[in-house]
Design an enzyme around this catalytic site. Structure first.
Site, PDB file in Angstrom:
ATOM      1  N   ASP A  80     -11.115  33.432  -2.656  1.00  0.00           N
ATOM      2  CA  ASP A  80     -11.719  34.390  -3.280  1.00  0.00           C
ATOM      3  C   ASP A  80     -10.670  35.047  -4.305  1.00  0.00           C
ATOM      4  O   ASP A  80     -10.442  34.910  -5.456  1.00  0.00           O
ATOM      5  CB  ASP A  80     -12.353  35.644  -2.565  1.00  0.00           C
ATOM      6  CG  ASP A  80     -12.691  36.692  -3.609  1.00  0.00           C
ATOM      7  OD1 ASP A  80     -13.848  36.361  -4.319  1.00  0.00           O
ATOM      8  OD2 ASP A  80     -12.063  37.680  -3.735  1.00  0.00           O
ATOM      9  N   GLU A  83     -15.348  28.413  -2.243  1.00  0.00           N
ATOM     10  CA  GLU A  83     -14.246  29.364  -2.307  1.00  0.00           C
ATOM     11  C   GLU A  83     -13.193  28.852  -1.008  1.00  0.00           C
ATOM     12  O   GLU A  83     -12.023  28.871  -1.100  1.00  0.00           O
ATOM     13  CB  GLU A  83     -14.454  30.989  -1.996  1.00  0.00           C
ATOM     14  CG  GLU A  83     -15.326  31.447  -3.147  1.00  0.00           C
ATOM     15  CD  GLU A  83     -15.444  32.817  -2.939  1.00  0.00           C
ATOM     16  OE1 GLU A  83     -15.387  33.747  -4.085  1.00  0.00           O
ATOM     17  OE2 GLU A  83     -15.923  33.384  -1.978  1.00  0.00           O
TER      18      GLU A  83
END
Length: 239
Positions: free
Chosen positions: A56, A128
């Site tokens: 992220d 991610e």
């Protein structure tokens, strides 16, 4: 299990990166449901939530750098909105679908049977995690991550810039910041349903006062709904 290397090789061919440590890639592709299933059998298998956390941040840095370098005429608020649109769950799931990432995931039987391979919340998180895996495996530099990511990001940024987008959380945050000294937070107050079909209830709170509520299959979407309700309350959006 003897088919795992072949599947990983196929994915590596799609993403244009060969891992030095296949274990890192395997961790990125492993969902918590598979980890729990193996744990019940006495086997310890790493799963991708920690990599998702790192990914992220990696994603945010790469996208922010690109926007800063190529969109110098836009103000900070506009850049924040564009970034939010291209890194949201819907966008990430779209990127993941572009490489059929769900086909390479290790899922528990329940997730497989309920089409978890195509569930946006699962594939977005795995994307991610994959970014983090590339980042770590390539020596914790952004070069290879950027090389892999830009073919997804550039078209999405252009699309968002042309068609517009709505990010209720960012809009609400800007309004709150104007007042100064206010504390805006999103609190998950309820979580119901099995792992493959969760429902999350989230409250948007301003200085501990509830200003909006949202309910959705992911926390991110529930937060967006709560932010939208708050914007309606403040008169920024029609009911």
């Amino acid at each position: 299990m003897n088919e795992e290397p072949r599947a990983m090789e196929e994915l590596e061919a799609k993403i244009g990166y060969t891992f030095r440590d296949r274990g890192t890639l395997a961790e990125a592709l492993t969902h918590s449901s598979y980890h729990n299933e193996m744990k019940a059998k006495g086997e310890r298998v790493a799963y991708n939530e920690r990599l998702e956390f790192l990914g992220d941040s990696v994603l945010s840095i790469v996208v922010s750098s690109y926007l800063f370098e190529h969109y110098g005429a836009k103000q900070e608020g506009d850049l924040t909105k564009i970034r939010a649109a291209v890194v949201c769950e819907k966008a990430l799931a779209r990127y993941a679908a572009g490489i059929s990432l769900g086909d390479y995931l290790y899922l528990g039987r329940g997730e497989v049977m309920t089409d978890g391979r195509h569930r946006p919340s699962i594939t977005a998180d795995a994307f991610e995690a994959l970014l983090a895996a590339i980042y770590l495996d390539s020596g914790e530099t952004f070069e290879r991550v950027t090389e892999f990511l830009m073919p997804f990001i550039i078209p999405m940024v252009e699309e968002v810039s042309k068609t517009g987008f709505v990010d209720y959380k960012s809009s609400l945050q800007q309004i709150v910041q104007q007042a100064g000294g206010e504390i805006l937070e999103y609190v998950c107050v309820d979580e119901q349903g099995p792992d493959h079909n969760k429902q999350f209830s989230v409250e948007a709170r301003l200085n501990s006062n509830i200003i909006g509520r949202g309910r959705a299959k992911t926390k991110r979407e529930a937060e967006q709904q709560a932010a939208r309700e708050a914007l309606v309350l403040f008169g920024e959006l029609p009911e």
